[in-house]
Motif scaffolding. Structure first.
Motif: not given
Length: 185
Positions: A152-154, A165-173, A175-185
């Motif tokens: 939801n936050i993503h 809101v920074s696109g870089t901040t959203t993209a970083a989130l 990326g971290l979600m993907n690293t942790l095995g969580v798709s952003p959607w």
């Protein structure tokens, strides 16, 4: 007298030989078991480390949940308590409850979430967020709620890019979600 001593000695020899053989066998078994024990303990740190979370992970999860909660009207996140603004700050309390925060605040809070998630990844390499939350003791419903809040936050940050809101901040989130095995959607 010598003759009777020889007879006693000859009777004891088989018993002594038997004790010596059993003793040697026991010493050999003990040496083998010690070697096996050393081998098992040498491999134990890797499996023990996998069985538990790195020190500090619980606090990072709490901080992540607290910042997620700020963006979700102070709601509890995955079994972690919701964010409570200071009692003497009515303006801040209204801001959280009504979700009337600025893009700057969203940027700041999501950068904090990214920081906490980044530390969690470094401390627990190769583990998914689901595994980390399981090892933290969260039940399946709490894990789903935590991951849903992160998604939801993503979505919120992506939706607020047009207002600052920074696109870089959203993209970083993401990326971290993907690293942790969580798709952003």
């Amino acid at each position: 007298m010598n003759h009777s001593l020889d007879r006693e000695t000859s009777r004891l020899n088989p018993a002594l030989v038997w004790l010596a053989v059993v003793g040697i066998a026991l010493v050999g078994l003990m040496a083998m078991s010690n070697t096996l024990l050393v081998e098992l303990t040498a491999s134990a740190p890797a499996s023990v480390a996998q069985a538990s979370l790195a020190p500090g992970t619980e606090g990072l999860l709490r901080q992540t949940a607290s910042h997620l909660s700020k963006l979700l009207s102070g709601a509890s996140v995955g079994g972690f308590p919701g964010f409570e603004p200071p009692g003497d700050d009515d303006k801040y309390r209204r801001k959280i409850e009504e979700r009337s925060y600025t893009a700057e605040e969203v940027n700041y809070w999501v950068k904090e979430i990214n920081n906490f998630l980044g530390q969690i990844v470094k401390k627990n390499p190769g583990m998914s967020l689901e595994e980390i939350l399981q090892k933290q003791g969260l039940n399946p419903e709490q894990i789903v709620a935590f991951i849903r809040a992160l998604r939801n936050i993503h979505s919120i940050t992506a939706g607020m890019e047009s207002i600052g809101v920074s696109g870089t901040t959203t993209a970083a989130l993401a990326g971290l979600m993907n690293t942790l095995g969580v798709s952003p959607w």
